[in-house]
Design an enzyme around this catalytic site. Structure first.
Site, PDB file in Angstrom:
ATOM      1  N   ILE A   1       0.821  -1.208   0.000  1.00  0.00           N
ATOM      2  CA  ILE A   1       0.000   0.000   0.000  1.00  0.00           C
ATOM      3  C   ILE A   1       0.856   1.260   0.000  1.00  0.00           C
ATOM      4  CG2 ILE A   1      -0.259   0.158   2.524  1.00  0.00           C
ATOM      5  CD1 ILE A   1      -2.979   0.878  -0.120  1.00  0.00           C
TER       6      ILE A   1
ATOM      7  N   SER B   1      10.902  -0.043   8.549  1.00  0.00           N
ATOM      8  CA  SER B   1      10.220  -1.254   8.124  1.00  0.00           C
ATOM      9  C   SER B   1      11.127  -2.456   8.358  1.00  0.00           C
ATOM     10  CB  SER B   1       9.850  -1.171   6.637  1.00  0.00           C
ATOM     11  OG  SER B   1       9.092  -2.295   6.232  1.00  0.00           O
ATOM     12  N   ARG B   2      10.511  -3.576   8.679  1.00  0.00           N
ATOM     13  CA  ARG B   2      11.307  -4.787   8.888  1.00  0.00           C
ATOM     14  C   ARG B   2      11.880  -5.319   7.588  1.00  0.00           C
ATOM     15  NH1 ARG B   2       7.667  -9.010  11.886  1.00  0.00           N
ATOM     16  NH2 ARG B   2       6.185  -8.205  10.362  1.00  0.00           N
TER      17      ARG B   2
ATOM     18  N   LYS C   1      -5.948   2.664   7.154  1.00  0.00           N
ATOM     19  CA  LYS C   1      -7.156   1.951   7.571  1.00  0.00           C
ATOM     20  C   LYS C   1      -6.895   0.453   7.637  1.00  0.00           C
ATOM     21  CE  LYS C   1      -8.425  -0.325   3.820  1.00  0.00           C
ATOM     22  NZ  LYS C   1      -8.687  -1.770   3.778  1.00  0.00           N
TER      23      LYS C   1
ATOM     24  N   ASP D   1     -11.354  -6.342   5.622  1.00  0.00           N
ATOM     25  CA  ASP D   1     -10.306  -5.401   5.238  1.00  0.00           C
ATOM     26  C   ASP D   1     -10.779  -4.535   4.079  1.00  0.00           C
ATOM     27  OD1 ASP D   1      -7.309  -4.553   5.378  1.00  0.00           O
ATOM     28  OD2 ASP D   1      -7.633  -5.067   3.276  1.00  0.00           O
TER      29      ASP D   1
END
Length: 309
Positions: free
Chosen positions: A16, A38-39, A92, A170
Site C-alpha cells: 500500500i 520497516s522490517r 485503515k 479489510d
C-alpha cells in the site's frame, strides 16, 4: 505549526505504501519525507530504519509519522509516536480494536498532537455527490455489494487471515466508511460470517442493518469474486434509484451518470492530514470499525471449504 513542509516519517513499507502513499507524497509539496522504518521494505534516497523507535531516535526533527503496518501491530507504534509528540496518520483500519483507537485518541490529546483515521474510500470522487443526493430525498432501502478477488489485491499476505487481520472486512470496511458517511446512522441486526476451514478470518459476510427509523440496509461481502470486481452502494429513494459504483468513483441516478472523476483518494488524505496538523485538531471517526466489531460480536459463524492463494 509553520507553513513549511511537514517533515514526515513512514512506517511499514509494503504494497500500500508503494502503490499509494509514496506516489501521493511525491506530488505533495506540503510534506518532506525524511525517513522510513520497516522490517523488510525500504524507501530509496532517505534514511531507513528497522523500527519506529530507531527512526524517532535518529531523526528528532520528524513532526509526523504515517503508520502503514498491519492493524495488529499499529497500536504500539502509534503509542510510541504520540508519546514522542508526533502527529500520527493511521492507515485503515485505524486499529485492531475500537478500544485501542479510543486510547490513542486520549493519548493524542494528552500530548498535544493530532491523530488521523484515514478512511481513504470516503475521499473517492463521487462520495460527496452521493451524500448530497441522499440528504435531499427520502431513502426507502439501501444495499452494499463489495466483492473482490483476494488473490489479486492481497497476494500471499498471510496477516489478513490471522486474528485481528479482518479477513474480508479489510476491503469491507472501505464500504462501511462510505456507508456511514452517506447513509443515516445504522445498526447491525443480524450477520453471518463465512470462515474457510483453514483460516482464522472470514472470506465472506452477509449482514442486515437497520436504521433508527427502520430503513433496511443489506451488505454482501465476498473475497472470492472473479472477473469484474464489485464495489457498489445502491439506494432506492423517492427521487430515483441511486448507484454509487467503482468504490465511490461514479454516481448514477436512474441509470444516468451524474458524477464521475478520476480517483485521487490518497492525495486527498494527505491534504486532510496537513489541514488537521496545521489546525491542531484530530479526525478519528470510529463508526466503520465499530460496525466490524459488531459483526463479529453478533455474527453466526459458518465454516466453508478451505481457501488457498
Amino acid at each position: 505549526m509553520s507553513s513549511n513542509p511537514i517533515k514526515l516519517g513512514i512506517v511499514g513499507v509494503g504494497k500500500i505504501v508503494r502503490d499509494q502513499h509514496l506516489p501521493a507524497l511525491a506530488k505533495d509539496q506540503g510534506y518532506r519525507l525524511v525517513a522510513a522504518a520497516s522490517r523488510h521494505g525500504k524507501v530509496e534516497d532517505i534514511p531507513n530504519f528497522p523500527t519506529i523507535e530507531a527512526m524517532l531516535d535518529a531523526t528528532p526533527e520528524l513532526e509526523a509519522v504515517s503508520l502503514c503496518m498491519p492493524p495488529q501491530f499499529r497500536y504500539d507504534a502509534a503509542r510510541t509516536a504520540l508519546a514522542a509528540k508526533k502527529h500520527v496518520f493511521l492507515e485503515k483500519p485505524p486499529g485492531a480494536t475500537v478500544s485501542e483507537v479510543e486510547d490513542l485518541k486520549a493519548l493524542a490529546v494528552a500530548n498535544g498532537v493530532c491523530l488521523f483515521a484515514s478512511w481513504h474510500s470516503r475521499y473517492a470522487p463521487a462520495v460527496e455527490a452521493a451524500r448530497t443526493f441522499l440528504s435531499s430525498t427520502t431513502i426507502r432501502s439501501a444495499a452494499i455489494n463489495w466483492k473482490e478477488d483476494v488473490r489479486r489485491w492481497h497476494p500471499n499476505q498471510e496477516w489478513i487471515w490471522a486474528p485481528g487481520g479482518f479477513g474480508v472486512f479489510d476491503p469491507g470496511i472501505n464500504a462501511l466508511s462510505i456507508a456511514t458517511h452517506i447513509l443515516p446512522p445504522m445498526f447491525i441486526s443480524s450477520a453471518e460470517l463465512d470462515f474457510p476451514e483453514n483460516r482464522a478470518a472470514p472470506i465472506a459476510a452477509h449482514i442486515v442493518f437497520r436504521t433508527s427509523n427502520g430503513l433496511p440496509v443489506t451488505m454482501e461481502l465476498d473475497w472470492r469474486q472473479t472477473g469484474p470486481q464489485s464495489w457498489d452502494i445502491m439506494a432506492d429513494t423517492e427521487a430515483g434509484s441511486m448507484a454509487l459504483s467503482g468504490g465511490g468513483s461514479k454516481l448514477a441516478i436512474d441509470g444516468r451518470v451524474v458524477h464521475e472523476e478520476p480517483e485521487a483518494e490518497y492525495p486527498m488524505l494527505y491534504k486532510r492530514f496537513a489541514e488537521i496538523v496545521r489546525a491542531g485538531v484530530s479526525d478519528v471517526d470510529l463508526a466503520p470499525l465499530q460496525h466490524v466489531a459488531d459483526a463479529f460480536m453478533l455474527g453466526k459463524r459458518n465454516v466453508v471449504e478451505a481457501f488457498f492463494d
